[in-house]
Design a protein around this motif. Structure first.
Motif, PDB file in Angstrom:
ATOM      1  N   SER A  16      28.883  30.258 -13.062  1.00  0.00           N
ATOM      2  CA  SER A  16      28.035  31.173 -12.333  1.00  0.00           C
ATOM      3  C   SER A  16      28.834  32.156 -11.514  1.00  0.00           C
ATOM      4  N   SER A 161      15.884  31.047 -18.781  1.00  0.00           N
ATOM      5  CA  SER A 161      17.071  31.292 -19.616  1.00  0.00           C
ATOM      6  C   SER A 161      17.301  32.777 -19.882  1.00  0.00           C
ATOM      7  N   ASN A 164      20.090  34.118 -17.829  1.00  0.00           N
ATOM      8  CA  ASN A 164      21.445  33.586 -18.004  1.00  0.00           C
ATOM      9  C   ASN A 164      22.481  34.618 -18.425  1.00  0.00           C
ATOM     10  N   ARG A 174      23.009  25.778 -17.594  1.00  0.00           N
ATOM     11  CA  ARG A 174      23.491  25.929 -16.220  1.00  0.00           C
ATOM     12  C   ARG A 174      23.997  24.615 -15.630  1.00  0.00           C
TER      13      ARG A 174
END
Length: 378
Positions: A16, A161, A164, A174
């Protein structure tokens, strides 16, 4: 018992780059608290409560009228490590501010095995739960929750999603334990099907805004709120058919302001406060950190309780105090009857702070979604 995982979604460090202020998990909590203030439920269940973060927030949130707050999770180890978050604080006994009773219960059990004690509950929150369920467990989940327990409102969140692509280093999901992550379309198809089958209306929202140029991707977390169209309560026979499949892990009754307390209630209120105080002082003085299952057992002499003016004002003698406390099921005595036996967790002995201990050490950013430390996006 079916196998499912309900640990709160926390990202793998390498996946992330976005950070939100406040963090997304806090935004989820705030969304639920806002909904509860509007709906005013009296009975609330956190299904897949994991580390009890939402429950801790609900206990301390102002303006709520919850009388029964229940958490359910399949992981007994996680529950054992976090029960201390749900206990009343010493200050709650010293100066109660709650205007109504609150009973907090923690159960160990599977989301696919409904428990009759949760039938007809007002509101169920399932935050970041479904993506941890294996396909067979997920298939059983709607029937257990919507069909058997018939909650008036269900709040369900899961990762989006579609979002993402904003995590450039993300490969896969994740979180290592996620079994799937749905796009907004996939989530809505599933929720619409559940709502139609079990006679609910459903509304969609989310938290964790994307950067302005990526608004078409939707929120980081997508949320669905189901509201039952059927106001009829389940019959007792229907609830009993669910059986009592959960194991009661912990139960706490929080003190509250009461117009007229009985003599026994006054003694118990003061005694609980000073028992906790003396137990923690004794552990601190002894430096004993040995524990069983994360709890330290402490023996508190009744004679020490009688040294406090508040106790002496209520009890004429040591025997009066002993006889009053022996009437309370929540007080445990040693065989001699001269000591109260209590236990505190290692976490409690180290700190009385009930605030969130989950925080980011890195710099926070505002709504412009600056890219920063990869561990802090959630």
């Amino acid at each position: 018992m079916a196998t499912d995982s309900s640990s709160e979604s926390k990202p793998d460090a390498e996946c992330s780059c976005i950070m939100f202020d406040p963090p997304v998990y806090k935004q989820r909590y705030n969304w639920v608290i806002k909904a509860i203030k509007q709906l005013n439920p009296k009975t609330v269940v956190d299904m897949g409560c994991s580390e009890c973060g939402l429950m801790q927030k609900l206990i301390r949130a102002e303006g709520l009228s919850i009388k029964e707050l229940t958490g359910v999770d399949i992981d007994g180890v996680v529950l054992q490590c976090n029960t201390y978050k749900l206990k009343p604080l010493m200050t709650d006994y010293l100066k109660p501010s709650r205007e109504h009773p609150l009973t907090v219960r923690l159960y160990q059990g599977s989301v696919t095995e409904p428990d009759s004690r949760l039938g007809n509950v007002d509101l169920v929150a399932c935050l970041e739960l479904i993506e941890h369920l294996e396909a067979p467990v997920l298939a059983q989940f709607p029937a257990a929750l919507f069909g058997k327990l018939n909650p008036r409102v269900v709040i369900l969140s899961t990762p989006n999603s579609d979002f993402n692509v904003l995590f450039p280093t993300l490969t896969g999901f994740r979180h290592w334990d996620h079994k799937f992550e749905w796009s907004r379309r996939e989530f809505q198809i599933w929720c619409d099907g559940v709502a139609q089958k079990y006679d609910y209306d459903v509304l969609y929202d989310g938290v964790g805004d994307p950067p302005e140029q990526s608004s078409h991707l939707g929120h980081c977390t997508q949320i669905a709120m189901f509201t039952s169209r059927n106001t009829r309560l389940l019959l007792l026979s229907q609830i009993n058919s669910a059986a009592d499949s959960y194991e009661l892990f912990a139960e706490y009754r929080h003190p509250f302001i009461k117009q007229k307390l009985t003599h026994e209630e006054k003694v118990l209120l003061e005694a609980n406060y000073y028992i906790n105080f003396l137990a923690k002082s004794q552990v601190a003085d002894d430096g004993d950190t040995s524990s069983v299952d994360g709890a330290i057992e402490v023996s508190v002499p009744l004679s020490k309780l009688m040294t406090f003016p508040c106790i002496k004002a209520l009890c004429a003698s040591l025997e009066d105090l002993r006889m009053t406390l022996m009437k309370c099921n929540s007080i445990t005595f040693d065989p001699s009857g001269d000591h109260v036996i209590t236990s505190i967790t290692c976490e409690e002995s180290a700190s009385d702070d009930n605030e969130d201990d989950v925080s980011c050490d890195t710099q926070h950013c505002s709504s412009d979604h600056m890219y920063t430390d990869p561990e802090c996006w959630d």
